[in-house]
Design a protein around this motif. Structure first.
Motif, short mmCIF file in Angstrom:
data_model
loop_
_atom_site.label_atom_id
_atom_site.label_comp_id
_atom_site.label_asym_id
_atom_site.label_seq_id
_atom_site.Cartn_x
_atom_site.Cartn_y
_atom_site.Cartn_z
N GLN A 1 -18.12 -10.43 21.71
CA GLN A 1 -18.39 -11.54 20.79
C GLN A 1 -19.64 -11.26 19.95
N ASP B 1 -13.09 -9.42 20.07
CA ASP B 1 -13.53 -10.79 20.34
C ASP B 1 -14.32 -11.32 19.14
N GLU B 2 -13.71 -12.18 18.38
CA GLU B 2 -14.31 -12.80 17.20
C GLU B 2 -14.95 -11.78 16.27
N THR C 1 -12.02 -15.27 25.89
CA THR C 1 -12.86 -14.13 26.25
C THR C 1 -12.58 -13.68 27.69
MG LIG Z 1 -15.27 -16.34 23.83
#
Ligand SMILES: [Mg+2]
Ligand SMILES: Nc1ncnc2c1ncn2[C@@H]1O[C@H](COP(=O)(O)OP(=O)(O)OP(=O)(O)O)[C@@H](O)[C@H]1O
Lengths: 260, 369
Positions: free
Chosen positions: A86, A168-169, A45
């Motif tokens: 995220q 991010d994810e 991240t």
């Molecule tokens: Mg992360």
């Protein structure tokens, strides 16, 4: 071939002496669907944060001929760099259309801003089809499911005219079908529109199914890079994920996915 | 666009404006004594500030606890001009200054001898102050409680500055005893009625501006900034600029309100611009419903009216009543009275057992925005 590629050279981020991203060198080409994996706290991240201008960094992050390091977040965004977070962040009180319309509008002039939106811009309509939310156009984004919010975010990146997408994810918390949909969507975007896509993911099966290349980050450093098979077979990667020593094929497959 | 949304949309808005104009311009002057009408004019000035607070706070999420500063800037600029215009032609020095000292008029009063400069300054000075302040704070990502405290501290400093300079600002007494307004006598009831009409027109114009800003793309962007500022930044916008604009619009509205307050009420003092009146304005907005268009207006007028009529009877009771009302609204009705309808409907639906399953999946946008 277009010149929109990302090239990180000695990119370093430190927080009060703690080096979260340590002299990372990495390049990602257009059309590539690059997965960035690594254990919790590896700095994935933070690396995205550095490229998008959220945290100060040293070294360089060249994108389409410009160095992004040291620039302001919104200036970097205007160079065609888009990212998601995220936890999905959409404008909960605004509708899907409004969310996308805002994403499409960073270059609007004062006069356009001062007026009401009379019809939905073409790019917004197209993006809504791409992410499959056309039927929910007038629904407040806050009422969307988790997966739909993630798709809306991807749609926002598309209308934003981002050519470097960092996610991010994106599939965390999604059902198996939703993951599949998302993976196919990302593949389509990267290949058709010739975009540069970086995906941070913990989901190894998802990675195996859709990655065209993989970078493994560990303790801020690049541990390995290559195709899915190369990375999975790398003993150092296995060590980071499974601990030192020999591992049975079954254990390895359980953690790093099948086909090792 | 179908007929129904057309009717509820544009025509409802035009109708609402016409209705408000008739009520304020025809009905109120016919029913109220000149004294009460003057009070209503004063409330309308507060309502103007409230329109701006609704925009900056309700839509933009900036907890503007110091609008008294901009109100005061507009008010004192106007008051300086009126005092200078009233001053005897022989000396050109306003009465209160001549009493205190013989130094004459401070240099920074001089520009306000000109009516044109005054009118321009009433708009430009608050706007400039807000732009400088807004850019300085929003660029540094000062927000939430920190911004609230900062704006409040500013109101306190402004009041202290005024009190500390009695020779040039009238000190804690402020400026009062105005005789004329751009050549018209303030004693003449017809001129006072005209002032009231000006206030009504100004308020309606501000509501129209606020409405346009709310329904425009800018309005959507402002809400986006309020709810997820970082996200807006990553889309390539500069949230500081977006917020500063709303802040400046609110400041101009407060400045104009202050400028009209002076001839209507006849006095401006640090008591009208410090922390207490700044918070009082905000409370009206909160009670009325900060995210709506008319909630702030009605809330501000209602609170100001309640203050006058209650403190006529119970002098110190009002402060407590106001505080209590504020707490009740914040605790039970965060959307203000404007959200009473949807909230009650929500309670009713919750009390009603076994809502069909597919009905609950229909998204409802609560809160009266
Ligand atoms: Mg992360
Ligand atoms: N603002 C910050 N200040 C100090 N340390 C930070 C900050 N942000 C991240 N870190 C540290 O940097 C390291 C890398 O964090 P990062 O969030 O990039 O990891 P990650 O790879 O994304 O992990 P995860 O998979 O859990 O999301 C962690 O040790 C984290 O504690």
């Amino acid at each position: 071939m277009n010149a929109d590629y990302l090239e990180l050279t000695n990119l370093t981020v430190s927080f009060d002496g703690f080096v979260a991203v340590d002299r990372v060198n990495m390049s990602v080409l257009p059309g590539d669907l690059r997965f960035l994996i690594g254990p919790n706290g590896a700095g994935k991240t933070t690396l995205i944060d550095a490229v998008s201008g959220l945290v100060p960094a040293t070294g360089s992050a060249r994108w389409a001929g410009e160095d992004l390091v040291g620039r302001k977040v919104h200036r970097i965004a205007r160079l065609g760099v888009g990212r998601t977070f995220q936890t999905a962040t959409v404008f909960e009180e605004l509708t899907v259309t409004q969310n996308l319309d805002i994403a499409a509008g960073a270059r609007r002039g004062v006069l356009t801003l001062a007026r009401r939106r009379t019809r939905v811009p073409e790019v917004v309509v197209k993006a809504m089809e791409t992410i499959g939310l056309t039927d929910l156009a007038e629904v407040p984004a806050g009422t969307l499911s988790h997966g739909q919010k993630q798709w809306l975010e991807i749609g926002m990146l598309l209308v934003q005219d981002a050519r470097l997408l960092m996610l991010d994810e994106p599939v965390a918390g999604m059902s198996a079908e939703e993951k599949d949909e998302t993976g196919r969507l990302l593949r389509r975007i990267a290949a058709d529109a010739d975009l540069t896509v970086v995906v941070v993911e913990h989901d190894m099966d998802f990675m195996r199914a859709f990655a065209t290349s993989v970078t493994v980050l560990h303790a801020g450093k690049v541990l390995a890079e290559g195709s899915v098979e190369q990375v999975q077979a790398d003993p150092r990667v296995q060590e980071v994920y499974l601990g030192p020593g020999e591992h049975s094929k079954a254990v390895t497959e359980a953690v790093l996915g099948e086909g090792v | 666009m179908n007929l129904k949304s057309f009717l509820t949309g544009r025509w409802a808005v035009v109708g609402g404006f016409v209705l408000a104009a008739v009520l304020l311009l025809v009905v109120a002057p016919a029913l109220l004594t000149p004294f009460r009408l003057g009070l209503l004019g004063k409330y309308l000035c507060f309502a103007m500030v409230a329109v701006g607070i609704g925009l900056a706070w309700g839509r933009g999420g900036m907890l503007v606890l110091g609008q008294g500063v901009f109100f005061g800037l507009g008010a004192y600029i106007m008051a300086m001009h009126l005092k200078l215009a009233d001053a005897p032609a022989s000396t050109g020095v306003p009465d209160f200054m001549a009493l205190i000292s013989s130094d004459g008029v401070p240099f920074w009063w001089e520009p306000f001898r000109s009516g044109a400069v005054t009118l321009v300054a009433i708009v430009v000075v608050p706007a400039l102050a807000a732009v400088l302040l807004g850019l300085a704070t929003f660029r540094r990502r000062v927000r939430g409680a920190y911004f609230a405290i900062l704006s409040q501290a500013l109101a306190a400093a402004f009041a202290i500055l005024l009190i500390g300079n009695p020779r040039s600002t009238g000190g804690s007494t402020g400026l009062n005893n105005f005789k004329g307004f751009f050549g018209f006598s303030l004693r003449d009831p017809a001129n006072r009625l005209t002032l009231y009409v000006i206030a009504v027109v100004a308020l309606l114009a501000m509501v129209a501006v606020a409405r346009q800003l709310m329904v425009s793309r800018y309005g959507e962007l402002l809400v986006a900034c309020r709810d997820a500022e970082e996200r807006v930044r990553f889309l390539g916008y500069d949230p500081a600029a977006i917020k500063t604009f709303a802040y400046a619009v609110a400041a101009v509205m407060a400045g104009v309100a202050g400028a009209l307050f002076v001839p209507i009420v006849g006095i401006i003092s640090p008591n009208d611009v410090g922390i207490v009146p700044s918070i009082g304005l905000l409370i009206g907005v909160a009670i009325g419903g900060r995210t709506t268009l008319l909630g702030p207006v009605l809330g501000a007028i209602a609170v100001a009216w309640a203050e006058t009529s209650l403190s006529e009877r119970f002098p110190s009771g009002w402060t407590y009543a106001q505080g209590l009302l504020f707490m009740l609204v914040v605790a039970f009705l965060p959307g203000g009275l404007a959200s009473l309808g949807p909230v009650l409907r929500g309670w009713r639906d919750r009390l009603r057992p076994a809502v069909p399953a597919e009905k609950t999946s229909v998204p409802s946008l609560s809160g009266g925005s």
